[in-house]
Write an enzyme that holds these catalytic residues in place. Structure first.
Site, PDB file in Angstrom:
ATOM      1  N   ASN A   9      -7.850  -9.817  -2.063  1.00  0.00           N
ATOM      2  CA  ASN A   9      -6.391  -9.939  -2.020  1.00  0.00           C
ATOM      3  C   ASN A   9      -6.044 -10.766  -0.780  1.00  0.00           C
ATOM      4  O   ASN A   9      -6.081 -10.257   0.332  1.00  0.00           O
ATOM      5  CB  ASN A   9      -5.769  -8.530  -1.931  1.00  0.00           C
ATOM      6  N   LYS A  11      -3.277 -11.848   0.103  1.00  0.00           N
ATOM      7  CA  LYS A  11      -1.914 -11.587   0.576  1.00  0.00           C
ATOM      8  C   LYS A  11      -1.184 -12.921   0.839  1.00  0.00           C
ATOM      9  O   LYS A  11      -1.496 -13.919   0.191  1.00  0.00           O
ATOM     10  CB  LYS A  11      -1.927 -10.692   1.820  1.00  0.00           C
ATOM     11  N   HIS A  95       0.931  -2.587  -5.131  1.00  0.00           N
ATOM     12  CA  HIS A  95       0.318  -2.561  -3.790  1.00  0.00           C
ATOM     13  C   HIS A  95       1.278  -1.839  -2.833  1.00  0.00           C
ATOM     14  O   HIS A  95       2.503  -1.980  -2.956  1.00  0.00           O
ATOM     15  CB  HIS A  95       0.045  -3.991  -3.325  1.00  0.00           C
ATOM     16  N   GLU A  97       2.225  -2.524   0.007  1.00  0.00           N
ATOM     17  CA  GLU A  97       3.179  -3.420   0.682  1.00  0.00           C
ATOM     18  C   GLU A  97       4.369  -3.721  -0.230  1.00  0.00           C
ATOM     19  O   GLU A  97       5.495  -3.894   0.243  1.00  0.00           O
ATOM     20  CB  GLU A  97       2.453  -4.709   1.129  1.00  0.00           C
ATOM     21  N   GLU A 166      -5.938   2.985  -2.374  1.00  0.00           N
ATOM     22  CA  GLU A 166      -5.748   2.345  -1.073  1.00  0.00           C
ATOM     23  C   GLU A 166      -4.907   3.255  -0.181  1.00  0.00           C
ATOM     24  O   GLU A 166      -3.669   3.207  -0.233  1.00  0.00           O
ATOM     25  CB  GLU A 166      -5.039   1.000  -1.244  1.00  0.00           C
ATOM     26  N   GLY A 172      -5.398  -2.739   6.512  1.00  0.00           N
ATOM     27  CA  GLY A 172      -5.172  -3.678   7.606  1.00  0.00           C
ATOM     28  C   GLY A 172      -5.211  -3.046   8.982  1.00  0.00           C
ATOM     29  O   GLY A 172      -4.823  -3.666   9.966  1.00  0.00           O
ATOM     30  N   SER A 211      -9.458  -1.661   4.772  1.00  0.00           N
ATOM     31  CA  SER A 211     -10.406  -2.035   5.833  1.00  0.00           C
ATOM     32  C   SER A 211     -11.861  -1.934   5.377  1.00  0.00           C
ATOM     33  O   SER A 211     -12.735  -1.532   6.140  1.00  0.00           O
ATOM     34  CB  SER A 211     -10.162  -1.186   7.089  1.00  0.00           C
TER      35      SER A 211
HETATM   36  C1  PEP Z   1      -5.312  -4.583   0.789  1.00  0.00           C
HETATM   37  O1  PEP Z   1      -4.269  -4.974   1.271  1.00  0.00           O
HETATM   38  O2  PEP Z   1      -5.428  -4.487  -0.434  1.00  0.00           O
HETATM   39  C2  PEP Z   1      -6.399  -4.239   1.707  1.00  0.00           C
HETATM   40  C3  PEP Z   1      -7.326  -3.449   1.285  1.00  0.00           C
HETATM   41  O3  PEP Z   1      -6.335  -4.776   2.974  1.00  0.00           O
HETATM   42  P1  PEP Z   1      -7.431  -4.650   4.150  1.00  0.00           P
HETATM   43  O4  PEP Z   1      -8.789  -4.814   3.508  1.00  0.00           O
HETATM   44  O5  PEP Z   1      -7.121  -5.743   5.085  1.00  0.00           O
HETATM   45  O6  PEP Z   1      -7.282  -3.283   4.731  1.00  0.00           O
END
Ligand code: PEP
Length: 254
Positions: A9, A11, A95, A97, A166, A172, A211
């Site tokens: 992803n 983003k 997601h 976000e 998630e 992040g 992460s």
């Molecule tokens: C995401 O936004 O789907 C995600 C998993 O981000 P990160 O790996 O940066 O934590």
């Protein structure tokens, strides 16, 4: 045996030049991945470039969002049919976000999931609790609510869905759920689907996201109910991304 999926992803990151470079790195590295399905989800303006760059490779293309409606006067929106037209196989829906910053609730998420499926693509349905919700002991209730928003339209929807667990506190932040914490929630999700259909639950791919890095991917993917990863930050570097894809391969061979 469920085939692992590792989806990047991107983003809202990158430029035309950096996207081209990343796509070239992905094209160069995909030959080293044998068992794991690999997908990349760039921002909308880079989809056509990505579709062309990835032609003839095993890398699937995905998008990060779509509209609840199929066409018409919805300025600024992108329909699922358009994404299909541009070669997308997957669309990330719900997601955190989107839920946090754009107010997407479970009803909106369910509509978007339906749009993606109706247009012959597979939604990557994101679910997960915030830190406050976890600390209040509401993790299961929140994840159940996110799953049930789609489940209420029929368990059959999950024949063509990938779920991504998630935890918002891990996205992040550099803080990863421990393999045990993640496995617990993945098993909870699978059980919830199994209450309606054991066979659909058994086939459902549930990715972990938050992460995930080369250093923790092997251990996370070794968990019984973790079938791959949705990768944010680490998907912006081809080397890290492929190291995570290799963790999927190692898990199949184990
Ligand atoms: C995401 O936004 O789907 C995600 C998993 O981000 P990160 O790996 O940066 O934590």
């Amino acid at each position: 045996m469920r085939q692992p999926l590792v989806a990047g992803n991107w983003k809202m990151n990158g430029s035309k030049a950096s996207a081209e470079e990343l796509l070239a790195g992905i094209k160069a590295g995909i030959g080293g991945i044998q068992q794991t399905e690999v997908a990349v989800c760039p921002p909308f303006p880079f989809l056509q470039m990505a579709d062309q760059a990835l032609q003839g490779t095993a890398v699937a293309l995905g998008a990060q969002n779509t509209c609840t409606e199929s066409s018409g006067a919805y300025t600024g929106e992108v329909s699922a049919a358009m994404l299909k037209d541009f070669g997308c196989k997957y669309v990330i829906i719900g997601h955190s976000e989107r839920r946090q910053y754009y107010g997407e609730d479970d009803a909106v998420v369910a509509k978007k999931v339906a749009q993606v499926a109706e247009n012959g693509m597979t939604p990557i349905l994101c679910v997960g609790e915030t830190l406050e919700e976890r600390e209040r002991g509401e993790m299961e209730a929140v994840v159940a609510r996110h799953i049930d928003g789609v489940l209420q339209s029929g368990v059959e929807a999950f024949e063509n869905i990938v779920v991504a667990y998630e935890p918002v506190w891990a996205i992040g932040t550099g803080v990863t759920a421990s393999p045990e914490q993640a496995q617990e929630v993945h098993a909870f999700i699978r059980n919830r689907i199994a209450q309606k259909s054991a066979s659909i639950a058994e086939g459902l791919r549930i990715l972990y996201g938050g992460s995930m890095k080369p250093g923790n991917a092997v251990e996370l993917m070794a968990q019984r109910d973790i079938d791959g990863g949705l990768i944010g930050g680490a998907a912006l570097t081809a080397g890290d991304f492929f190291a995570i894809c290799q963790a999927g391969d190692l898990n199949v061979q184990a």
